[in-house]
Design a protein around this motif. Structure first.
Motif, PDB file in Angstrom:
ATOM      1  N   LEU A 197       0.829  -1.113  -0.184  1.00 29.23           N
ATOM      2  CA  LEU A 197      -0.120  -0.051   0.130  1.00 29.23           C
ATOM      3  C   LEU A 197       0.947   1.204   0.049  1.00 29.23           C
ATOM      4  N   GLU A 198       2.012   1.361   0.513  1.00 27.23           N
ATOM      5  CA  GLU A 198       2.974   2.384   0.954  1.00 27.23           C
ATOM      6  C   GLU A 198       3.390   2.495  -0.569  1.00 27.23           C
ATOM      7  N   PHE A 199       3.830   1.584  -1.302  1.00 28.98           N
ATOM      8  CA  PHE A 199       4.260   1.528  -2.662  1.00 28.98           C
ATOM      9  C   PHE A 199       3.116   2.295  -3.708  1.00 28.98           C
ATOM     10  N   ARG A 200       1.842   1.826  -3.398  1.00 25.58           N
ATOM     11  CA  ARG A 200       0.668   2.438  -4.335  1.00 25.58           C
ATOM     12  C   ARG A 200       0.620   3.509  -3.984  1.00 25.58           C
ATOM     13  N   THR A 201       0.842   4.419  -2.596  1.00 26.31           N
ATOM     14  CA  THR A 201       0.647   5.754  -2.215  1.00 26.31           C
ATOM     15  C   THR A 201       1.718   6.412  -3.098  1.00 26.31           C
ATOM     16  N   GLN A 202       3.038   5.781  -3.064  1.00 26.19           N
ATOM     17  CA  GLN A 202       4.169   6.742  -3.692  1.00 26.19           C
ATOM     18  C   GLN A 202       3.787   6.778  -5.238  1.00 26.19           C
ATOM     19  N   LEU A 203       3.554   5.318  -5.563  1.00 32.63           N
ATOM     20  CA  LEU A 203       3.305   5.473  -7.434  1.00 32.63           C
ATOM     21  C   LEU A 203       2.222   6.488  -7.558  1.00 32.63           C
ATOM     22  N   SER A 204       1.041   6.598  -6.780  1.00 34.06           N
ATOM     23  CA  SER A 204       0.019   7.399  -7.295  1.00 34.06           C
ATOM     24  C   SER A 204       0.309   8.686  -7.299  1.00 34.06           C
ATOM     25  N   LYS A 205       1.630   9.249  -6.464  1.00 35.69           N
ATOM     26  CA  LYS A 205       1.850  10.732  -6.611  1.00 35.69           C
ATOM     27  C   LYS A 205       2.546  11.063  -7.999  1.00 35.69           C
ATOM     28  N   THR A 206       3.200  10.107  -8.388  1.00 28.99           N
ATOM     29  CA  THR A 206       4.000  10.260  -9.477  1.00 28.99           C
ATOM     30  C   THR A 206       3.244   9.820 -10.761  1.00 28.99           C
ATOM     31  N   ASP A 207       2.502   8.774 -10.787  1.00 31.21           N
ATOM     32  CA  ASP A 207       1.996   8.208 -11.966  1.00 31.21           C
ATOM     33  C   ASP A 207       0.580   7.713 -11.461  1.00 31.21           C
ATOM     34  N   PRO A 208      -0.479   8.504 -11.669  1.00 29.83           N
ATOM     35  CA  PRO A 208      -1.650   8.340 -11.195  1.00 29.83           C
ATOM     36  C   PRO A 208      -2.492   7.333 -12.258  1.00 29.83           C
ATOM     37  N   VAL A 209      -1.988   6.437 -13.002  1.00 25.50           N
ATOM     38  CA  VAL A 209      -2.472   5.489 -13.853  1.00 25.50           C
ATOM     39  C   VAL A 209      -3.675   4.353 -13.105  1.00 25.50           C
ATOM     40  N   GLN A 210      -4.449   4.076 -13.737  1.00 25.07           N
ATOM     41  CA  GLN A 210      -5.485   2.946 -13.134  1.00 25.07           C
ATOM     42  C   GLN A 210      -4.840   1.747 -13.542  1.00 25.07           C
ATOM     43  N   LEU A 211      -4.466   0.948 -12.264  1.00 23.67           N
ATOM     44  CA  LEU A 211      -3.996  -0.402 -12.038  1.00 23.67           C
ATOM     45  C   LEU A 211      -4.880  -1.210 -11.221  1.00 23.67           C
ATOM     46  N   LEU A 212      -4.649  -2.621 -11.462  1.00 20.76           N
ATOM     47  CA  LEU A 212      -5.541  -3.454 -10.673  1.00 20.76           C
ATOM     48  C   LEU A 212      -4.114  -3.974  -9.508  1.00 20.76           C
ATOM     49  N   TRP A 213      -4.638  -3.568  -8.461  1.00 24.20           N
ATOM     50  CA  TRP A 213      -3.837  -4.150  -7.316  1.00 24.20           C
ATOM     51  C   TRP A 213      -4.270  -5.366  -6.571  1.00 24.20           C
ATOM     52  N   HIS A 214      -3.424  -6.437  -6.505  1.00 26.45           N
ATOM     53  CA  HIS A 214      -4.057  -7.504  -5.927  1.00 26.45           C
ATOM     54  C   HIS A 214      -2.984  -8.188  -4.989  1.00 26.45           C
ATOM     55  N   ALA A 215      -3.402  -8.800  -3.901  1.00 25.33           N
ATOM     56  CA  ALA A 215      -2.557  -9.446  -2.981  1.00 25.33           C
ATOM     57  C   ALA A 215      -3.260 -10.549  -2.270  1.00 25.33           C
ATOM     58  N   ALA A 216      -4.504 -10.816  -2.016  1.00 22.31           N
ATOM     59  CA  ALA A 216      -5.105 -11.617  -1.273  1.00 22.31           C
ATOM     60  C   ALA A 216      -5.180 -12.984  -1.988  1.00 22.31           C
ATOM     61  N   ASN A 217      -4.838 -13.925  -0.929  1.00 20.27           N
ATOM     62  CA  ASN A 217      -5.098 -15.616  -1.489  1.00 20.27           C
ATOM     63  C   ASN A 217      -6.196 -15.823  -0.438  1.00 20.27           C
ATOM     64  N   SER A 218      -6.550 -17.129  -0.383  1.00 19.67           N
ATOM     65  CA  SER A 218      -7.746 -17.543   0.592  1.00 19.67           C
ATOM     66  C   SER A 218      -7.476 -17.474   1.851  1.00 19.67           C
ATOM     67  N   ALA A 219      -6.155 -17.353   2.430  1.00 15.44           N
ATOM     68  CA  ALA A 219      -6.115 -17.229   3.913  1.00 15.44           C
ATOM     69  C   ALA A 219      -6.263 -15.541   4.111  1.00 15.44           C
ATOM     70  N   ALA A 220      -5.536 -14.903   3.200  1.00 17.78           N
ATOM     71  CA  ALA A 220      -5.584 -13.385   3.593  1.00 17.78           C
ATOM     72  C   ALA A 220      -6.815 -13.130   3.367  1.00 17.78           C
ATOM     73  N   PHE A 221      -7.711 -13.692   2.287  1.00 19.70           N
ATOM     74  CA  PHE A 221      -9.062 -13.278   2.347  1.00 19.70           C
ATOM     75  C   PHE A 221      -9.844 -13.035   3.290  1.00 19.70           C
ATOM     76  N   LEU A 222      -9.604 -14.622   4.168  1.00 22.64           N
ATOM     77  CA  LEU A 222     -10.544 -14.711   5.361  1.00 22.64           C
ATOM     78  C   LEU A 222      -9.822 -13.837   6.640  1.00 22.64           C
ATOM     79  N   SER A 223      -8.496 -13.625   6.451  1.00 24.76           N
ATOM     80  CA  SER A 223      -8.176 -13.097   7.969  1.00 24.76           C
ATOM     81  C   SER A 223      -7.719 -11.904   7.839  1.00 24.76           C
TER      82      SER A 223
END
Ligand SMILES: Cc1ncc(COP(=O)(O)O)c(C=O)c1O
Length: 426
Positions: A197-223
């Motif tokens: 998320l920190e990287f996303r914030t930094q990137l959005s300051k210099t390059d506000p392009v629309q991207l798909l950000w994804h991270a969750a697998n099943s375990a993170a989805f639940l927890s």
């Protein structure tokens, strides 16, 4: 592994002569559809179904075709080879979660695959080819936020993003990371998410392009619901299993089971050995059933554990309660003697009513079950199609296309997956 699963009933296979096997796998597509709905109900974001490892042993081509019929057109696999095995049969948009080899880049272009980028070299080589062919390629960048496996460190991602931006025909569609221990419900998962998320914030300051950000697998989805971001990459839950205990709002169904038919039944006298090495000796007269199930089908292919783990397994086997078992309806029956290459023996003393030809259910690890075992797909509680040795059985006959493959079809269905173009950022 935690449960929270309910059994779902599947009709027994049709008794057609061409559709009988000694050992087979039943895939319950209704249960798969049900699990998707369950995940949808608990999700803040669209689902990217994961079909790696032959859709966790369910057979990726048919699962992909089925998911498309439900309106899911964007899926992910692990390798380019896996992508091709699906694309020969049906045409979803596929994200490949590992970087392609340089030799595979022409295939990436030819088949419109979305590759994962993990190095500047890959961008350069893919860019050259895309320019030659004048073909636009969408890529996703993998950032390693702590797993220590594939991906680039956040500090190195800047250069790659700049390179992609400056490469004609390449466009960055998404950025993702993978968690190291979400199944432990640990604070490190939050740390990893915060790095992304920190990287996303930094990137959005210099390059506000629309991207798909994804991270969750099943375990993170639940927890960690905060990790749902723009997409959730779900495998385990989709296939009816769970890495963490589920709360009572979840009702997953089992999607997969192995069946084996009794090939022979014989009563052996007290003291008789069973199987190679005569490791097992009958303590009293025993009714022994034989099933066609062994190493060649993927039984007992668990990863080698530590010596301590192996000792625990061996001790467990000595204690009857932990001996490998098969099931007749709900009744467990011990497997006895050594498991052979293609045969195993079952103690049938407790089920005198069982006869040759009857079906037993065999617990087996899904991703190691042999690809040579036929997959019988049940849809709306009827046998819909069979996939076996690269052939499909569908609507009463075995079929292949010119490349040895056949498309099975499902009627279109409702679905809440966004259109593929809105997901891949083309
Ligand atoms: C990068 C990546 N994302 C998501 C998944 C899906 O994980 P799960 O089966 O826990 O949902 C996997 C599976 O191994 C994966 O490798």
């Amino acid at each position: 592994m935690a449960t929270g699963l309910s059994n779902s009933s599947v009709a027994t296979p049709q008794k057609e002569r061409s559709l009988t096997w000694s050992t087979w796998i039943e895939v319950n597509l209704d249960a798969l559809g049900h699990n998707l709905q369950e995940i949808e109900q608990h999700s803040h974001s669209p689902i990217l179904p994961i079909l790696k490892a032959d859709a966790y042993g369910h057979g990726a081509p048919v699962v992909a075709a089925f998911l498309q019929s439900l309106g899911y057109h964007f899926m992910a696999v692990s390798t380019v080879e896996e992508a091709l095995s699906i694309l020969e049969c049906t045409k979803p948009t596929l994200l490949v979660l590992t970087p392609p080899s340089l030799e595979q880049l022409p295939l990436v272009l030819q088949h419109g695959i979305i590759p994962t980028i993990t190095s500047p070299r890959l961008v350069v080589e893919l860019g050259k080819l895309a320019q030659q062919k004048r073909q636009k390629v969408v890529v996703h960048l993998k950032i390693d936020t702590g797993l220590g496996r594939l991906g680039v460190a956040p500090k190195d991602a800047w250069e790659i993003i700049r390179l992609i931006k400056n490469t004609p025909y390449l466009s960055l569609g998404g950025i993702f990371t993978h968690f190291s221990e979400a199944f432990k419900n640990s604070s490190f998962t939050k740390t990893q998410l915060n790095r992304l998320l920190e990287f996303r914030t930094q990137l959005s300051k210099t390059d506000p392009v629309q991207l798909l950000w994804h991270a969750a697998n099943s375990a993170a989805f639940l927890s960690l619901p905060a990790s749902h971001l723009d997409l959730v990459r779900i495998g385990t839950l989709l296939y009816g299993q769970t890495p963490l205990p589920l709360d009572p709002t979840w009702h997953l169904q089992e999607t997969w089971r192995v069946k084996a038919r009794l090939l022979q039944i014989r009563t052996l006298p007290k003291g008789h050995g069973v199987g190679y090495g005569r490791d097992y000796r009958a303590r009293k007269a025993i009714r022994v059933g034989v099933i066609a199930l062994g190493f060649c089908h993927g039984v007992e292919l668990e990863p080698q554990g530590t010596p301590k783990h192996q000792l625990k397994v061996a001790l467990g086997r000595l204690i009857h309660a932990q001996h490998p078992k098969v099931f007749y309806q709900d009744q467990s029956l011990p497997l006895i003697g050594r498991i052979g290459m293609g045969l195993s023996c079952v103690d049938l003393n407790s089920v005198p009513e069982l006869d040759v030809g009857q079906e037993l259910t065999v617990p087996m690890r899904r991703v190691t079950a042999s690809a040579h075992l036929p997959r019988l797909y049940y849809y709306q509680e009827r046998l819909h199609c069979v996939f076996w040795n690269s052939k499909f059985y569908y609507k009463g006959q075995w079929r292949t296309n010119s490349r040895g493959l056949f498309l099975t079809k499902f009627p279109p269905h409702r679905g809440s997956s966004p259109e593929p173009h809105t997901l891949v950022g083309q």
